[in-house]
Design a protein around this motif. Sequence first.
Motif, PDB file in Angstrom:
ATOM      1  N   LEU A   1      -0.441   1.812   8.966  1.00  6.33           N
ATOM      2  CA  LEU A   1      -1.141   1.953   7.693  1.00  6.33           C
ATOM      3  C   LEU A   1      -0.298   2.681   6.655  1.00  6.33           C
ATOM      4  O   LEU A   1      -0.295   2.320   5.475  1.00  6.33           O
ATOM      5  CB  LEU A   1      -2.457   2.708   7.923  1.00  6.33           C
ATOM      6  CG  LEU A   1      -3.396   2.858   6.730  1.00  6.33           C
ATOM      7  CD1 LEU A   1      -3.777   1.489   6.167  1.00  6.33           C
ATOM      8  CD2 LEU A   1      -4.647   3.606   7.146  1.00  6.33           C
ATOM      9  N   LEU A   2       0.458   3.682   7.091  1.00  6.09           N
ATOM     10  CA  LEU A   2       1.207   4.518   6.152  1.00  6.09           C
ATOM     11  C   LEU A   2       2.563   3.935   5.758  1.00  6.09           C
ATOM     12  O   LEU A   2       3.030   4.141   4.634  1.00  6.09           O
ATOM     13  CB  LEU A   2       1.423   5.910   6.760  1.00  6.09           C
ATOM     14  CG  LEU A   2       0.182   6.796   6.859  1.00  6.09           C
ATOM     15  CD1 LEU A   2       0.485   8.034   7.691  1.00  6.09           C
ATOM     16  CD2 LEU A   2      -0.287   7.204   5.480  1.00  6.09           C
ATOM     17  N   LEU A   3       3.212   3.215   6.677  1.00 11.07           N
ATOM     18  CA  LEU A   3       4.575   2.738   6.418  1.00 11.07           C
ATOM     19  C   LEU A   3       4.663   1.614   5.377  1.00 11.07           C
ATOM     20  O   LEU A   3       5.510   1.673   4.479  1.00 11.07           O
ATOM     21  CB  LEU A   3       5.233   2.289   7.729  1.00 11.07           C
ATOM     22  CG  LEU A   3       5.465   3.370   8.790  1.00 11.07           C
ATOM     23  CD1 LEU A   3       5.934   2.738  10.097  1.00 11.07           C
ATOM     24  CD2 LEU A   3       6.492   4.383   8.309  1.00 11.07           C
ATOM     25  N   PRO A   4       3.840   0.557   5.455  1.00 13.89           N
ATOM     26  CA  PRO A   4       4.035  -0.597   4.558  1.00 13.89           C
ATOM     27  C   PRO A   4       3.954  -0.305   3.065  1.00 13.89           C
ATOM     28  O   PRO A   4       4.799  -0.815   2.309  1.00 13.89           O
ATOM     29  CB  PRO A   4       2.934  -1.576   5.002  1.00 13.89           C
ATOM     30  CG  PRO A   4       2.650  -1.211   6.418  1.00 13.89           C
ATOM     31  CD  PRO A   4       2.810   0.270   6.474  1.00 13.89           C
ATOM     32  N   PRO A   5       2.980   0.480   2.555  1.00 15.88           N
ATOM     33  CA  PRO A   5       2.932   0.672   1.098  1.00 15.88           C
ATOM     34  C   PRO A   5       4.196   1.294   0.515  1.00 15.88           C
ATOM     35  O   PRO A   5       4.712   0.829  -0.504  1.00 15.88           O
ATOM     36  CB  PRO A   5       1.714   1.599   0.914  1.00 15.88           C
ATOM     37  CG  PRO A   5       0.853   1.333   2.096  1.00 15.88           C
ATOM     38  CD  PRO A   5       1.812   1.104   3.220  1.00 15.88           C
ATOM     39  N   LEU A   6       4.715   2.365   1.163  1.00 18.59           N
ATOM     40  CA  LEU A   6       5.936   2.986   0.644  1.00 18.59           C
ATOM     41  C   LEU A   6       7.135   2.069   0.831  1.00 18.59           C
ATOM     42  O   LEU A   6       8.053   2.066   0.009  1.00 18.59           O
ATOM     43  CB  LEU A   6       6.186   4.322   1.344  1.00 18.59           C
ATOM     44  CG  LEU A   6       7.339   5.162   0.754  1.00 18.59           C
ATOM     45  CD1 LEU A   6       7.046   5.527  -0.694  1.00 18.59           C
ATOM     46  CD2 LEU A   6       7.576   6.424   1.580  1.00 18.59           C
ATOM     47  N   LEU A   7       7.111   1.255   1.879  1.00 19.79           N
ATOM     48  CA  LEU A   7       8.171   0.266   2.079  1.00 19.79           C
ATOM     49  C   LEU A   7       8.178  -0.722   0.914  1.00 19.79           C
ATOM     50  O   LEU A   7       9.236  -1.044   0.358  1.00 19.79           O
ATOM     51  CB  LEU A   7       7.943  -0.481   3.399  1.00 19.79           C
ATOM     52  CG  LEU A   7       9.016  -1.479   3.844  1.00 19.79           C
ATOM     53  CD1 LEU A   7      10.347  -0.780   4.079  1.00 19.79           C
ATOM     54  CD2 LEU A   7       8.574  -2.201   5.110  1.00 19.79           C
ATOM     55  N   GLY A   8       7.000  -1.193   0.523  1.00 20.56           N
ATOM     56  CA  GLY A   8       6.895  -2.101  -0.622  1.00 20.56           C
ATOM     57  C   GLY A   8       7.286  -1.420  -1.921  1.00 20.56           C
ATOM     58  O   GLY A   8       7.954  -2.022  -2.775  1.00 20.56           O
ATOM     59  N   TYR A   9       6.881  -0.172  -2.071  1.00 15.92           N
ATOM     60  CA  TYR A   9       7.203   0.596  -3.282  1.00 15.92           C
ATOM     61  C   TYR A   9       8.720   0.718  -3.446  1.00 15.92           C
ATOM     62  O   TYR A   9       9.260   0.503  -4.536  1.00 15.92           O
ATOM     63  CB  TYR A   9       6.565   1.977  -3.179  1.00 15.92           C
ATOM     64  CG  TYR A   9       6.868   2.904  -4.328  1.00 15.92           C
ATOM     65  CD1 TYR A   9       6.129   2.856  -5.507  1.00 15.92           C
ATOM     66  CD2 TYR A   9       7.898   3.838  -4.227  1.00 15.92           C
ATOM     67  CE1 TYR A   9       6.401   3.712  -6.564  1.00 15.92           C
ATOM     68  CE2 TYR A   9       8.181   4.706  -5.272  1.00 15.92           C
ATOM     69  CZ  TYR A   9       7.430   4.638  -6.435  1.00 15.92           C
ATOM     70  OH  TYR A   9       7.712   5.479  -7.483  1.00 15.92           O
TER      71      TYR A   9
ATOM     72  N   VAL B   1      -9.361  -2.669  -0.003  1.00 16.92           N
ATOM     73  CA  VAL B   1      -8.303  -1.924  -0.691  1.00 16.92           C
ATOM     74  C   VAL B   1      -7.216  -2.875  -1.186  1.00 16.92           C
ATOM     75  O   VAL B   1      -6.778  -2.801  -2.338  1.00 16.92           O
ATOM     76  CB  VAL B   1      -7.696  -0.848   0.236  1.00 16.92           C
ATOM     77  CG1 VAL B   1      -6.444  -0.234  -0.394  1.00 16.92           C
ATOM     78  CG2 VAL B   1      -8.717   0.232   0.544  1.00 16.92           C
ATOM     79  N   ILE B   2      -6.784  -3.798  -0.317  1.00 11.16           N
ATOM     80  CA  ILE B   2      -5.714  -4.738  -0.686  1.00 11.16           C
ATOM     81  C   ILE B   2      -6.179  -5.702  -1.778  1.00 11.16           C
ATOM     82  O   ILE B   2      -5.492  -5.902  -2.782  1.00 11.16           O
ATOM     83  CB  ILE B   2      -5.243  -5.526   0.553  1.00 11.16           C
ATOM     84  CG1 ILE B   2      -4.546  -4.589   1.538  1.00 11.16           C
ATOM     85  CG2 ILE B   2      -4.293  -6.657   0.153  1.00 11.16           C
ATOM     86  CD1 ILE B   2      -4.270  -5.212   2.893  1.00 11.16           C
ATOM     87  N   GLY B   3      -7.354  -6.306  -1.575  1.00 13.61           N
ATOM     88  CA  GLY B   3      -7.852  -7.306  -2.525  1.00 13.61           C
ATOM     89  C   GLY B   3      -8.084  -6.730  -3.908  1.00 13.61           C
ATOM     90  O   GLY B   3      -7.609  -7.284  -4.917  1.00 13.61           O
TER      91      GLY B   3
ATOM     92  N   ALA C   1       1.489  -7.609   5.013  1.00 11.18           N
ATOM     93  CA  ALA C   1       1.981  -8.230   3.774  1.00 11.18           C
ATOM     94  C   ALA C   1       1.195  -7.724   2.569  1.00 11.18           C
ATOM     95  O   ALA C   1       1.765  -7.451   1.504  1.00 11.18           O
ATOM     96  CB  ALA C   1       1.885  -9.753   3.876  1.00 11.18           C
ATOM     97  N   GLY C   2      -0.121  -7.584   2.751  1.00 16.96           N
ATOM     98  CA  GLY C   2      -0.964  -7.089   1.667  1.00 16.96           C
ATOM     99  C   GLY C   2      -0.624  -5.662   1.286  1.00 16.96           C
ATOM    100  O   GLY C   2      -0.519  -5.326   0.090  1.00 16.96           O
ATOM    101  N   LEU C   3      -0.435  -4.795   2.280  1.00 20.52           N
ATOM    102  CA  LEU C   3      -0.110  -3.397   2.000  1.00 20.52           C
ATOM    103  C   LEU C   3       1.266  -3.257   1.357  1.00 20.52           C
ATOM    104  O   LEU C   3       1.467  -2.421   0.461  1.00 20.52           O
ATOM    105  CB  LEU C   3      -0.170  -2.578   3.295  1.00 20.52           C
ATOM    106  CG  LEU C   3      -1.567  -2.329   3.882  1.00 20.52           C
ATOM    107  CD1 LEU C   3      -1.459  -1.673   5.260  1.00 20.52           C
ATOM    108  CD2 LEU C   3      -2.402  -1.465   2.948  1.00 20.52           C
ATOM    109  N   ILE C   4       2.243  -4.057   1.810  1.00 17.01           N
ATOM    110  CA  ILE C   4       3.576  -4.021   1.203  1.00 17.01           C
ATOM    111  C   ILE C   4       3.510  -4.501  -0.241  1.00 17.01           C
ATOM    112  O   ILE C   4       4.111  -3.906  -1.149  1.00 17.01           O
ATOM    113  CB  ILE C   4       4.570  -4.873   2.017  1.00 17.01           C
ATOM    114  CG1 ILE C   4       4.827  -4.227   3.382  1.00 17.01           C
ATOM    115  CG2 ILE C   4       5.898  -5.032   1.265  1.00 17.01           C
ATOM    116  CD1 ILE C   4       5.662  -5.074   4.324  1.00 17.01           C
ATOM    117  N   ALA C   5       2.753  -5.589  -0.473  1.00 18.42           N
ATOM    118  CA  ALA C   5       2.608  -6.131  -1.831  1.00 18.42           C
ATOM    119  C   ALA C   5       1.914  -5.130  -2.745  1.00 18.42           C
ATOM    120  O   ALA C   5       2.313  -4.941  -3.907  1.00 18.42           O
ATOM    121  CB  ALA C   5       1.829  -7.443  -1.786  1.00 18.42           C
ATOM    122  N   VAL C   6       0.864  -4.479  -2.250  1.00 18.93           N
ATOM    123  CA  VAL C   6       0.156  -3.480  -3.051  1.00 18.93           C
ATOM    124  C   VAL C   6       1.109  -2.336  -3.410  1.00 18.93           C
ATOM    125  O   VAL C   6       1.121  -1.845  -4.542  1.00 18.93           O
ATOM    126  CB  VAL C   6      -1.074  -2.939  -2.286  1.00 18.93           C
ATOM    127  CG1 VAL C   6      -1.625  -1.695  -2.969  1.00 18.93           C
ATOM    128  CG2 VAL C   6      -2.158  -3.994  -2.205  1.00 18.93           C
ATOM    129  N   GLY C   7       1.922  -1.908  -2.432  1.00 14.35           N
ATOM    130  CA  GLY C   7       2.887  -0.853  -2.701  1.00 14.35           C
ATOM    131  C   GLY C   7       3.906  -1.260  -3.744  1.00 14.35           C
ATOM    132  O   GLY C   7       4.319  -0.449  -4.584  1.00 14.35           O
TER     133      GLY C   7
END
Length: 434
Positions: free
Chosen positions: A25-33, A156-158, A237-243
Amino acid sequence: MNIERKELLVTSFALFSLFFGAGNLLLPPLLGYNAGENWLWVTLGFMITAVLIPIIGILAHAKLQGTMYDFGKKVSPWFSSIYCIIVYIISVAIPSPRTASATHEIAIHPAFGTDPLLTSAIYFALVLVFVLNRSKILNLIGKFLTPFIVIMLLAVIGIGLSSSSFSTGESTFGSPVVSGILEGYQTFDAIGAVVVGAVIIISLNFKNMKVSQFESKRKLIRQSGFIAGTGLFVIYAGLIAVGAYYGSQIEVNAELSTDMQRANLLRGISIAALGNFGNTVLSILISLACFTTAVGIVAGTADYFRGLFNKSNTAYILTAVIACMAGIGVGQMNFHDIIVIAYPVLLFIYPITIMLILLNVLPERMATPVVFRAVVIVTFIFSIPDVIGFVSPSDGLKSITDFIPLAKHSLGWVLPALLAFVITTLVQPKSKVA
């Protein structure tokens, strides 16, 4: 048929939830950012080690239908025993306590200001209750906890994507695909596949299935693996895209530690998407996602040691208690420190785990004991420079790794392992004929 469909959904949800923990949960958003405009390439790399390899691991479990010991027994019995013990020790010492640390830092401490020891103690007491009620794990996780987790994640993603400006920053990664691959290590999903896959097998009840038990297990595990894998793919994919898209609108203080950056970014996205209620949603989401993963790890470890001692329930209970006590101790550390400790360990054990997973899904004629031994030995040897280079880099080591393809990306084992597989596969029939 309704019973089979219900069994499939419960198993798929449970498998998804056992995989999806703190790092997931924590890794993908900052990865996308950090990936910015290159978020698609980072996503591709992340999916290889965080989705593709783990689901292949579940398919290997469907084929073997045993324990983690079966993954390495073709190398040798003693190797498999040592490998299992190392993996289970790593699991209860790093990813399991990490779930308690993440829960404390993001969900509990901001709201109550409690001491991490109190959080870890209550957290693993609840884990122990679930693990000791072994027969109810699938139903509790698959029917109730996971659907709630998935609904909140998709919300959250949508909402986050639908309200974003769809603008990204510049990428901070020189090699986005490789960065995604290595960040996928931190999810522990490949190790999770060999650990929680056995939990799923032991937990299943097939009394209502009309085909043979082995075939029904294989079919159910395969299908649930694909469904869980699809869910992981969509969420990651959604969390990375959101980030990548929404993160540009949220202040991420570069002076903060990486774990606080991850937490603040995810909190900011949740609040921006769901309003003030977003903070509450994030706290519940983190707690549930972490908790189900810890349950899977402790149950899998206890299952293994129960098998070592002639299916002794005493061994199961004692192992579960020890694992939870270890979780309480290590869980007091902060999330970032646990990740730093984990990285060299992952550079050592992840390559071997990946190769064991891939070899176990191949046909028997291609993955004989000779092939297993050659590939695992070569993988182990060429993983050593990655570990040493991270722990104690030197010019002498660099002069060696400069000659190993992909070594500068901590992937120096990949091509040698592939070469070992090809050579032993080609040479082996000749030696048999001789």
